[in-house]
Design a protein around this motif. Structure first.
Motif, PDB file in Angstrom:
ATOM      1  N   ILE A 392       0.867  -1.177   0.000  1.00 10.30           N
ATOM      2  CA  ILE A 392       0.000   0.000   0.000  1.00 10.30           C
ATOM      3  C   ILE A 392       0.905   1.229   0.000  1.00 10.30           C
ATOM      4  O   ILE A 392       1.430   1.629   1.042  1.00 10.30           O
ATOM      5  N   PRO A 393       1.162   1.842  -1.169  1.00  8.89           N
ATOM      6  CA  PRO A 393       1.984   3.051  -1.186  1.00  8.89           C
ATOM      7  C   PRO A 393       1.277   4.186  -0.443  1.00  8.89           C
ATOM      8  O   PRO A 393       0.076   4.421  -0.631  1.00  8.89           O
ATOM      9  N   VAL A 394       2.013   4.901   0.405  1.00  9.40           N
ATOM     10  CA  VAL A 394       1.459   6.028   1.153  1.00  9.40           C
ATOM     11  C   VAL A 394       2.406   7.216   1.027  1.00  9.40           C
ATOM     12  O   VAL A 394       3.489   7.114   0.463  1.00  9.40           O
ATOM     13  N   HIS A 395       1.979   8.344   1.570  1.00  6.30           N
ATOM     14  CA  HIS A 395       2.791   9.571   1.622  1.00  6.30           C
ATOM     15  C   HIS A 395       3.288   9.980   0.245  1.00  6.30           C
ATOM     16  O   HIS A 395       4.434   9.754  -0.123  1.00  6.30           O
ATOM     17  N   GLY A 396       2.400  10.609  -0.521  1.00  6.99           N
ATOM     18  CA  GLY A 396       2.803  11.093  -1.827  1.00  6.99           C
ATOM     19  C   GLY A 396       1.615  11.492  -2.669  1.00  6.99           C
ATOM     20  O   GLY A 396       0.467  11.096  -2.389  1.00  6.99           O
ATOM     21  N   GLU A 397       1.893  12.300  -3.688  1.00  8.97           N
ATOM     22  CA  GLU A 397       0.869  12.601  -4.658  1.00  8.97           C
ATOM     23  C   GLU A 397       0.600  11.357  -5.502  1.00  8.97           C
ATOM     24  O   GLU A 397       1.349  10.383  -5.454  1.00  8.97           O
ATOM     25  N   TYR A 398      -0.474  11.415  -6.285  1.00 10.39           N
ATOM     26  CA  TYR A 398      -0.896  10.210  -7.010  1.00 10.39           C
ATOM     27  C   TYR A 398       0.214   9.674  -7.909  1.00 10.39           C
ATOM     28  O   TYR A 398       0.413   8.459  -8.007  1.00 10.39           O
ATOM     29  N   ARG A 399       0.977  10.570  -8.541  1.00 13.94           N
ATOM     30  CA  ARG A 399       2.076  10.130  -9.412  1.00 13.94           C
ATOM     31  C   ARG A 399       3.134   9.376  -8.611  1.00 13.94           C
ATOM     32  O   ARG A 399       3.742   8.421  -9.112  1.00 13.94           O
ATOM     33  N   HIS A 400       3.373   9.793  -7.363  1.00 14.08           N
ATOM     34  CA  HIS A 400       4.341   9.089  -6.512  1.00 14.08           C
ATOM     35  C   HIS A 400       3.819   7.708  -6.135  1.00 14.08           C
ATOM     36  O   HIS A 400       4.573   6.726  -6.138  1.00 14.08           O
ATOM     37  N   LEU A 401       2.533   7.641  -5.791  1.00 12.12           N
ATOM     38  CA  LEU A 401       1.942   6.357  -5.399  1.00 12.12           C
ATOM     39  C   LEU A 401       1.999   5.358  -6.557  1.00 12.12           C
ATOM     40  O   LEU A 401       2.346   4.182  -6.375  1.00 12.12           O
ATOM     41  N   GLN A 402       1.661   5.823  -7.755  1.00 15.08           N
ATOM     42  CA  GLN A 402       1.680   4.945  -8.928  1.00 15.08           C
ATOM     43  C   GLN A 402       3.102   4.477  -9.236  1.00 15.08           C
ATOM     44  O   GLN A 402       3.333   3.300  -9.550  1.00 15.08           O
ATOM     45  N   ALA A 403       4.071   5.390  -9.124  1.00 17.20           N
ATOM     46  CA  ALA A 403       5.470   5.022  -9.380  1.00 17.20           C
ATOM     47  C   ALA A 403       5.931   3.968  -8.378  1.00 17.20           C
ATOM     48  O   ALA A 403       6.649   3.017  -8.738  1.00 17.20           O
ATOM     49  N   ASN A 404       5.510   4.110  -7.135  1.00 10.26           N
ATOM     50  CA  ASN A 404       5.893   3.153  -6.095  1.00 10.26           C
ATOM     51  C   ASN A 404       5.280   1.784  -6.370  1.00 10.26           C
ATOM     52  O   ASN A 404       5.940   0.743  -6.234  1.00 10.26           O
ATOM     53  N   ALA A 405       4.016   1.790  -6.761  1.00 10.80           N
ATOM     54  CA  ALA A 405       3.350   0.517  -7.072  1.00 10.80           C
ATOM     55  C   ALA A 405       4.037  -0.193  -8.235  1.00 10.80           C
ATOM     56  O   ALA A 405       4.211  -1.425  -8.229  1.00 10.80           O
ATOM     57  N   LYS A 406       4.488   0.571  -9.228  1.00 10.64           N
ATOM     58  CA  LYS A 406       5.181  -0.040 -10.379  1.00 10.64           C
ATOM     59  C   LYS A 406       6.516  -0.648  -9.955  1.00 10.64           C
ATOM     60  O   LYS A 406       6.920  -1.697 -10.470  1.00 10.64           O
ATOM     61  N   LEU A 407       7.208   0.003  -9.016  1.00  8.67           N
ATOM     62  CA  LEU A 407       8.454  -0.569  -8.500  1.00  8.67           C
ATOM     63  C   LEU A 407       8.183  -1.915  -7.831  1.00  8.67           C
ATOM     64  O   LEU A 407       8.945  -2.874  -8.007  1.00  8.67           O
ATOM     65  N   ALA A 408       7.104  -1.966  -7.052  1.00  7.90           N
ATOM     66  CA  ALA A 408       6.753  -3.215  -6.374  1.00  7.90           C
ATOM     67  C   ALA A 408       6.504  -4.333  -7.386  1.00  7.90           C
ATOM     68  O   ALA A 408       6.983  -5.467  -7.230  1.00  7.90           O
ATOM     69  N   VAL A 409       5.796  -3.998  -8.454  1.00  7.59           N
ATOM     70  CA  VAL A 409       5.486  -4.998  -9.488  1.00  7.59           C
ATOM     71  C   VAL A 409       6.766  -5.476 -10.164  1.00  7.59           C
ATOM     72  O   VAL A 409       6.922  -6.669 -10.469  1.00  7.59           O
ATOM     73  N   GLN A 410       7.718  -4.565 -10.387  1.00 10.19           N
ATOM     74  CA  GLN A 410       8.981  -4.944 -11.018  1.00 10.19           C
ATOM     75  C   GLN A 410       9.746  -5.978 -10.197  1.00 10.19           C
ATOM     76  O   GLN A 410      10.510  -6.772 -10.758  1.00 10.19           O
ATOM     77  N   THR A 411       9.555  -5.986  -8.892  1.00 12.56           N
ATOM     78  CA  THR A 411      10.268  -6.947  -8.042  1.00 12.56           C
ATOM     79  C   THR A 411       9.492  -8.251  -7.869  1.00 12.56           C
ATOM     80  O   THR A 411       9.900  -9.098  -7.072  1.00 12.56           O
ATOM     81  N   GLY A 412       8.384  -8.399  -8.580  1.00  9.41           N
ATOM     82  CA  GLY A 412       7.656  -9.667  -8.558  1.00  9.41           C
ATOM     83  C   GLY A 412       6.383  -9.678  -7.753  1.00  9.41           C
ATOM     84  O   GLY A 412       5.705 -10.716  -7.663  1.00  9.41           O
ATOM     85  N   ILE A 413       5.993  -8.564  -7.150  1.00  8.81           N
ATOM     86  CA  ILE A 413       4.734  -8.508  -6.407  1.00  8.81           C
ATOM     87  C   ILE A 413       3.591  -8.392  -7.416  1.00  8.81           C
ATOM     88  O   ILE A 413       3.626  -7.528  -8.301  1.00  8.81           O
ATOM     89  N   PRO A 414       2.594  -9.248  -7.345  1.00 11.32           N
ATOM     90  CA  PRO A 414       1.511  -9.218  -8.328  1.00 11.32           C
ATOM     91  C   PRO A 414       0.797  -7.867  -8.361  1.00 11.32           C
ATOM     92  O   PRO A 414       0.634  -7.216  -7.325  1.00 11.32           O
ATOM     93  N   VAL A 415       0.375  -7.469  -9.554  1.00 12.99           N
ATOM     94  CA  VAL A 415      -0.346  -6.201  -9.705  1.00 12.99           C
ATOM     95  C   VAL A 415      -1.560  -6.169  -8.793  1.00 12.99           C
ATOM     96  O   VAL A 415      -1.880  -5.132  -8.188  1.00 12.99           O
ATOM     97  N   ASP A 416      -2.263  -7.287  -8.680  1.00 15.08           N
ATOM     98  CA  ASP A 416      -3.473  -7.345  -7.851  1.00 15.08           C
ATOM     99  C   ASP A 416      -3.172  -7.192  -6.362  1.00 15.08           C
ATOM    100  O   ASP A 416      -4.094  -7.022  -5.566  1.00 15.08           O
ATOM    101  N   ASN A 417      -1.900  -7.267  -5.997  1.00 19.94           N
ATOM    102  CA  ASN A 417      -1.520  -7.132  -4.585  1.00 19.94           C
ATOM    103  C   ASN A 417      -0.909  -5.763  -4.279  1.00 19.94           C
ATOM    104  O   ASN A 417      -0.336  -5.560  -3.214  1.00 19.94           O
TER     105      ASN A 417
END
Length: 557
Positions: A392-417
């Motif tokens: 759950i990305p927190v502390h940031g504008e929407y662009r920061h949250l989305q960028a953080n979520a994409k980093l998580a996906v790059q390391t193998g965390i499923p998009v749905d998670n």
């Protein structure tokens, strides 16, 4: 935009997570965790207003979802002492003063000083890295993290429904000034245990690579100060102990003394010094009132105002409204990052200082600041070490949250998670699985002087209109049945460059409109006022191309 839907009653053994601030914005961080009827809050900060919110002092998290459940709060855990994480604590404790506050020594000291101004004596529990505390149904373990303020902590939360790790603000500076690094060994241990929800700082998620170490800042400050023939003003956040330490060290190297300027700067650095977080060399500090007698090349002013706040020291210096005067031999150093939304205000201050002849040094033209937040490379390391089940990305504008979520996906965390939400989004976790359970309607709570929550968006719209379009008042006394004007129209305008004579052409239109309205059966002060407002509004739109605030005053005689 998430559909507003109140969540169902929480089932036993399920952990509910609700951010009340800090999602889609850099500030007012506050997250509520609930299980088995008890609430644990992590952080309670403020957001600073932008230019389109005139007159507002602070913006608070929206306490509405918990306002009727204050007795269920077992504690407020504070990750560190920055205003965007502790600034709203006094307003929460005004609702219930005995809610326990949990945090590190420096964090609680800063909070207690703030609460003293509000005449609140809190119940506190001081913790340090490695401590484990049972707070109601929540087992909490505290971990050292590196940030731009000492004594920052992440918190691991264990419940029957699963585990959650909230980082607070952090970075992975491997050469911190105080030697206190983010404890990756503890992170690895948590990763082995299993992290079901990773609530992670997103502020620099869209910045590639790794942040610059704090230690590289000190030598640059020393060089800039050494080359300055006149006085030096350094502006930073009033709680940035590390940066102030570097300025003190640079003062020693250049044979200068330092005066703290700004109430919050004096208060916070006094606390940091007493607790041993700030090492003050003997004889280096001088009271600002006594600094006038020191030659310009022997003084450094350490001030607030690095975000262009209009009432802060730096803005007042730039506007020639402060005792400190800046000239051609002087240097001003902005030792801070730009908070999104403050750019125009900061550049306005920079331009004002440069017009006075000052040499202005900032992050854009010299290495005088480094961020306190993890960049993309550091976050990738964290994801690989922790291997969380959900993010759950927190502390940031929407662009920061989305960028953080994409980093998580790059390391193998499923998009749905990966869960990018909004303030008020409700996530429920059972046996480590997370789902969206609803969405609270969350608004902005404005602090305006002594009022809290009374100013709303319509008030701000009126203020913007006053500032941008001007103000017109029209006084008319008329006979109610005929609409015949007895006195007036008298027109008073403010905020117009045009000569007042321009309004002479609208007066006959007001007279005619009122007479016509009366003939058509219009009666009553309110209805006549509306006729005046529409008549003047149409004329202003076509004749002057302005939309001012129009205040008709109609008196029936």
């Amino acid at each position: 935009m998430t559909t507003i839907s109140e969540p169902a009653k929480l089932k036993p053994g399920t952990l509910r997570i609700i951010p009340l601030g800090g999602i889609g914005e850099v500030g007012r961080n506050m997250t509520v965790f609930e299980i088995d009827g008890k609430l644990l809050i992590v952080d309670c900060g403020v957001l600073f207003p932008e230019e389109h919110q005139p007159g507002v002092d602070l913006i608070l998290p929206d306490f509405t979802p918990i306002r009727d459940r204050l007795d269920d709060i077992v504690a407020v855990v504070l990750t560190h002492g920055h205003e965007d994480h502790i600034g709203a604590v006094p307003y929460l404790l005004k609702l219930k003063a005995d809610i326990p506050l949990v945090g590190s020594q420096l964090t609680l000291a800063l909070v207690e000083a703030k609460l003293k101004e509000h005449h609140i004596k809190p119940f506190t529990l001081t913790v340090k890295e490695g401590d484990v505390e049972q707070l109601g149904p929540f087992e909490t373990e505290f971990v050292a993290v590196n940030h731009s303020i000492p004594d920052a902590l992440a918190v691991m939360i264990r419940t029957d429904a699963g585990t959650a790790l909230a980082t607070g603000d952090f970075k992975m500076d491997q050469l911190p000034l105080d030697g206190r690094i983010t404890d990756l060994r503890a992170f690895a241990k948590f990763g082995e245990e299993g992290i079901d929800a990773f609530l992670v700082d997103s502020t620099n998620a869209d910045v590639p690579g790794f942040g610059m170490p704090e230690r590289e800042i000190g030598p640059v400050l020393e060089q800039v100060i050494a080359k300055t023939p006149g006085k030096v003003v350094v502006a930073s956040f009033s709680s940035h102990v590390h940066r102030v330490q570097q300025v003190l060290d640079a003062a020693v190297a250049s044979g200068r003394r330092v005066a703290f300027v700004g109430r919050s700067m004096v208060r916070n650095m006094t606390i940091a010094s007493k607790l041993g977080y700030l090492q003050v060399p003997d004889g280096i500090l001088i009271d600002q009132k006594k600094a006038d007698g020191i030659p310009d090349d022997k003084i450094i002013y350490m001030s607030t105002g690095s975000q262009g706040e209009p009432m802060a020291v730096l803005s007042r210096i730039a506007n020639l409204e402060h005792k400190i005067e800046i000239g051609e031999d002087d240097t001003v150093i902005l030792a801070s990052s730009l908070i999104p939304g403050n750019e125009n205000a900061v550049f306005r201050v920079i331009n004002g200082l440069m017009k006075l002849g000052a040499n202005v040094v900032h992050k854009g033209n010299a290495k005088v600041h480094t961020s306190g937040h993890a960049s993309a490379g550091e976050l990738l390391y964290c994801y690989n070490i922790l291997k969380p089940n959900n993010v759950i990305p927190v502390h940031g504008e929407y662009r920061h949250l989305q960028a953080n979520a994409k980093l998580a996906v790059q390391t193998g965390i499923p998009v749905d998670n990966t869960f990018v939400g909004e303030n008020g989004t409700v996530w429920d976790m059972t046996d480590g699985d997370i789902r969206v359970a609803g969405q609270h309607a969350i608004g902005f709570v404005y602090v305006d002087g002594t009022t809290v929550g009374e100013v709303d968006e319509s008030d701000l719209k009126d203020r913007r209109t006053l500032a941008e379009e001007g103000f017109i008042s029209i006084f008319v006394a008329l006979e109610p049945n005929s609409g015949k004007i007895v006195v007036g129209p008298e027109i008073h305008a403010r905020g117009f460059a045009e000569d007042d004579k321009i309004f002479e052409t609208i007066k006959p239109k007001i007279v005619a409109a009122l007479k016509e309205a009366a003939e058509n059966g219009v009666r009553g002060q309110h209805n006549y006022s509306q006729v005046v407002r529409r008549t003047v509004g149409r004329w202003m739109g076509t004749r002057v191309r302005r939309r001012p605030m129009i205040v008709p005053m109609v008196l029936e005689v």
